[in-house]
Design a protein around this motif. Structure first.
Motif, PDB file in Angstrom:
ATOM      1  N   ASN A  36       0.867  -1.178   0.000  1.00  0.00           N
ATOM      2  CA  ASN A  36       0.000   0.000   0.000  1.00  0.00           C
ATOM      3  C   ASN A  36       0.904   1.229   0.000  1.00  0.00           C
ATOM      4  OD1 ASN A  36      -2.905  -0.890   0.212  1.00  0.00           O
ATOM      5  ND2 ASN A  36      -2.043  -2.051   1.920  1.00  0.00           N
ATOM      6  N   GLN A  37       0.353   2.359   0.283  1.00  0.00           N
ATOM      7  CA  GLN A  37       1.124   3.603   0.382  1.00  0.00           C
ATOM      8  C   GLN A  37       0.993   4.177   1.788  1.00  0.00           C
ATOM      9  OE1 GLN A  37       3.076   4.749  -2.158  1.00  0.00           O
ATOM     10  NE2 GLN A  37       2.458   2.850  -3.169  1.00  0.00           N
ATOM     11  N   ASN A  59       5.409  -0.349   1.768  1.00  0.00           N
ATOM     12  CA  ASN A  59       4.570   0.810   2.038  1.00  0.00           C
ATOM     13  C   ASN A  59       5.427   2.052   1.920  1.00  0.00           C
ATOM     14  OD1 ASN A  59       1.668   0.273   2.849  1.00  0.00           O
ATOM     15  ND2 ASN A  59       2.749  -1.315   4.014  1.00  0.00           N
TER      16      ASN A  59
END
Length: 123
Positions: A36-37, A59
């Motif tokens: 994800n970020q 991430n």
């Protein structure tokens, strides 16, 4: 979600920081938030702090007390940061008000004593 035990949010392009509400999810035992970020500190929850590095990896900038993550430079969360800001604003305001009341009280007392003395001098 009080009884949630496993949470897999991997590969969802989620961004931002993880909410502190995860701290209270005591039944949560397994998480996967990889790919994800996400950024910022991990929640203070056993599922996050004991998660394998693969479940947290890839991430934007997660940090915290978990294997494979760097330590956070500041562990203050947004809610706690707000509390600190409120304290930094209210303490000086109340301190100033307290000093103003002290000064007004002293001036009132002096004036009252001066008026009393003048009345006593009058026949």
């Amino acid at each position: 979600m009080g009884n949630l035990e496993a949470l897999n949010l991997s590969h969802n392009e989620l961004s931002g920081s993880l909410p502190s509400t995860f701290d209270d999810m005591l039944s949560l035992t397994v998480v996967d938030i990889s790919y994800n970020q996400l950024e910022g500190p991990l929640p203070n929850n056993k599922a996050f702090t004991e998660a394998p590095v693969e479940a947290l990896g890839n991430n934007k900038g997660l940090c915290g007390n978990a294997t494979g993550l760097k330590a956070c430079s500041s562990t203050i969360r947004k809610g706690e940061e707000h509390n600190v800001n409120v304290i930094l604003i209210t303490v000086p305001i109340f301190g100033t008000l307290f000093l103003v009341f002290i000064v007004v009280g002293i001036l009132y007392t002096r004036r009252h004593h001066q008026t009393t003395r003048e009345k006593q001098k009058m026949p």
